[in-house]
Scaffold this active site. Structure first.
Site, mmCIF file in Angstrom:
data_model
loop_
_atom_site.group_PDB
_atom_site.id
_atom_site.type_symbol
_atom_site.label_atom_id
_atom_site.label_comp_id
_atom_site.label_asym_id
_atom_site.label_seq_id
_atom_site.Cartn_x
_atom_site.Cartn_y
_atom_site.Cartn_z
ATOM 1 C CG ASP A 128 -4.571 -0.093 -12.285
ATOM 2 O OD1 ASP A 128 -4.262 0.063 -11.094
ATOM 3 O OD2 ASP A 128 -4.994 -1.173 -12.757
ATOM 4 C CD GLU A 172 -0.638 0.661 -9.465
ATOM 5 O OE1 GLU A 172 -0.603 -0.109 -8.491
ATOM 6 O OE2 GLU A 172 -0.911 0.278 -10.611
#
Length: 647
Positions: free
Chosen positions: A378, A407
């Site tokens: 993330d 990401e």
């Protein structure tokens, strides 16, 4: 470098940032080497690439071929995981230079007695190199022959022979060779190149409404996901969720007592990054899920989110890892224009950064020990690049099969840098590429520039964070179009499943966000739903598994087609024995038709050759004989996936 070195090696390809970063491959992929190599004068030049694997058991040397304009090329395959190094070496080959010169003089009927005697020195060098007895005898006889004036004609015949030339090539004397630096390759397992991701929140997996889902509930969905052809199941964070500054439904900062919070706000009195949210189950439940998924051909991908809720145990146990204001407060996380009041960031400039790095590494190692080999990371662009380089290398050192998905919907150079630092796959801008020119330009950038050497795209049609405008309120056909494009243009593709399948695409006004987003509340999905979207997603996924051309991204060429609402492209595998033609309508409402031309020149076919086409969606068959061929697509089925076979 010595003063006798006369050659220049430049424009070495592939390589990244002058060798600062490694290029990427998966097992059994090819590496095409190219370089400009030249020197002063007109001497014969030879060049090679020396390839070494980290275990020193799979090393080899490959001679490069001289092409036009001082370009040397070659190719080799990497057949083992891990690091390879390669370097180029070039030298003036005096023996071959002699062979070339004497052959030309003999052809011109010039007397070459002196040249024959000169050649003896090159033959004598071969005596110390050759091991095969018959070749050794051949060279010994030639030495005598070259020195015997009475056998001049026979000596000339042997001097220009291909056999002698072959021995000079096979046993070179690399005097004053010029070498490049070492360049690196990292070789991953096949899944780095080809994977199909499905995302859902395990807390929304319960068959009972208003109940918190568990890992056991999620297990019941594995067969459905496998049947649809997905091989990677991605869960958002599974850890305890912070209670301080917890978000409520629709991102409100005033949570109600029964609000469950955002999974990315990690940590509470119940534990942190090495703990599991108790409502999901136990560690044994999670490991059971991993094993049952594996038995169905699915790997569980875990979210690695290095951030903390304000009540994460780290803030009391290691306050030195965070940056506090003079009044004792701490700034919440931001990723403009988004604000995360329920999250605080680590301070990667703190005095205790070494211990912080070690602790974060221990999190990755902990979950790898539990069986996780795929991580979706993330917001990696909000942490230092050098940290990721070190972190990924350390994990792979112990668990070499581990893959990392970056990401980072960020600036191009930021996304590229993360890929260079070691991420196995990367999120992309596909989510926002809609019209024909945008798609062609973007895919060509990914596959025809240096990005193809290190940036493995993963095309996601949507995520919990991104509800793209073209899907908001979109019909069934648009959903099919976007999945078809993602899954056939890229060999890595992903979907945030439940909302996509059920077309729950209502957006927040003026934003690319979901109204009533699952990030902020538990949902109750009807997992038994089957519709055209689920049927075609499954069909496309299984076609991907059966067609090698769709299991890679870089071998692609777009077709000429006389309609801006039709996109055509051919993909092929390394051997070119599997050819796929994709044709997708970009219009979700009206029939589109046009004339399509295959990229004959790139494929190496003659214009107008006879092709047999099998539509892998409908199993219909067609024959194409002409240079331009008619295609038509309507909203009921806006795509063709043709298998091309030359007749």
């Amino acid at each position: 470098m010595t003063k006798q070195q006369r050659l220049i090696i430049e424009n070495v390809s592939p390589q990244l940032n002058f060798g600062l970063f490694f290029i990427k491959r998966v097992v059994n992929e090819v590496v095409n080497i190219s370089a400009d190599i030249f020197g002063d004068g007109h001497d014969v030049i030879q060049a090679e690439v020396e390839v070494n694997h980290v275990d020193n058991k799979h090393n080899f040397i490959l001679r490069l071929d001289h092409e036009v304009n001082d370009v040397f090329k070659g190719q080799f395959y990497v057949v083992h995981q891990g690091y390879y190094t390669y370097k180029l070496r070039a030298w003036v080959d005096h023996a071959l230079n002699w062979h070339h010169g004497i052959s030309a003089k003999i052809a011109a009927e010039t007397h070459v007695k002196s040249e024959l005697l000169e050649g003896v020195q090159y033959l004598e060098v071969l005596l110390d190199k050759i091991t095969k007895k018959e070749d050794l005898n051949f060279i010994q006889d030639l030495i005598k022959l070259f020195q015997n004036e009475n056998q001049y004609q026979e000596a000339c015949d042997h001097a220009k022979s291909d056999r002698l030339k072959r021995l000079f090539i096979d046993f070179p004397t690399k005097s004053f060779a010029t070498e490049t630096q070492d360049y690196q390759i990292y070789v991953d397992r096949d899944k780095a190149r080809f994977s199909t991701w499905y995302e859902f929140f395990p807390r929304s997996s319960s068959p009972k409404e208003a109940h918190h889902g568990t890992f056991k509930d999620s297990e019941q969905l594995l067969e459905r996901i496998a049947k649809m052809g997905f091989d990677t199941l991605y869960f958002p964070p599974i850890h305890p969720i912070g209670e301080k500054n917890r978000k409520g439904k629709n991102n409100t900062t005033q949570a109600q007592p029964d609000d469950c919070g955002v999974p990315w706000a990690i940590g509470s009195k119940l534990g942190g990054h090495k703990s599991i949210h108790p409502d999901l189950g136990t560690l044994d439940d999670f490991k059971s899920l991993i094993q049952k998924a594996k038995a169905l051909g699915i790997e569980v991908a875990m979210d690695l989110a290095f951030q903390a809720a304000p009540d994460h145990p780290y803030l009391t146990e290691h306050p030195e890892w965070f940056k506090f204001r003079p009044d004792g407060s701490i700034q919440y996380a931001k990723n403009p224009p988004k604000k995360y009041q329920d999250i605080v960031n680590f301070n990667f400039e703190c005095e205790a950064v070494d211990k912080l790095w070690d602790e974060l590494l221990s999190i990755g190692l902990y979950w790898a020990k539990q069986g996780i080999r795929v991580f979706r990371v993330d917001n990696p662009h909000t942490k230092p690049y050098r940290f990721w380089h070190w972190f990924i290398a350390e994990i792979k050192r112990k668990y070499p099969d581990t893959l990392f998905l970056s990401e980072a919907f960020s600036r191009p150079k930021v996304m590229q840098q993360l890929a260079k630092q070691g991420f196995s796959q990367s999120y992309t801008y596909f989510t926002w590429r809609v019209d024909k020119n945008e798609l062609i330009e973007y895919v060509n950038e990914l596959t025809k520039t240096s990005m193809k050497e290190y940036f493995r795209p993963n095309f996601w049609v949507n995520t919990p964070d991104i509800n793209p405008y073209h899907l908001q309120g979109a019909n069934e056909t648009m959903h099919v179009i976007r999945y078809a494009l993602a899954a056939t243009l890229s060999s890595n593709a992903g979907v945030y499943g439940p909302v996509f399948e059920q077309m729950l695409s209502e957006g927040v006004l003026g934003k690319e966000e979901y109204q009533n987003s699952e990030k902020y509340e538990i949902k109750h999905w009807d997992w038994s739903i089957e519709n055209k979207i689920t049927f075609l997603m499954s069909k496309i996924n299984h076609i991907r598994k059966s067609q090698p051309a769709l299991q890679q991204t870089n071998y692609i060429e777009f077709c000429g087609i006389e309609n801006e609402n039709l996109l055509g492209y051919v993909k092929w595998n390394e051997e070119k024995d599997n050819l796929i033609l994709g044709v997708v309508s970009l219009d979700a409402y009206y029939t589109q038709k046009g004339m399509l031309r295959l990229p004959y020149e790139v494929l190496g076919f003659n214009v107008g050759q006879h092709f047999r086409l099998t539509d892998l969606i409908t199993d219909n068959h067609y024959n194409w004989y002409d240079e331009w061929n008619y295609v038509e697509l309507n909203p009921s089925l806006p795509l063709h996936i043709f298998k091309l076979e030359l007749v």
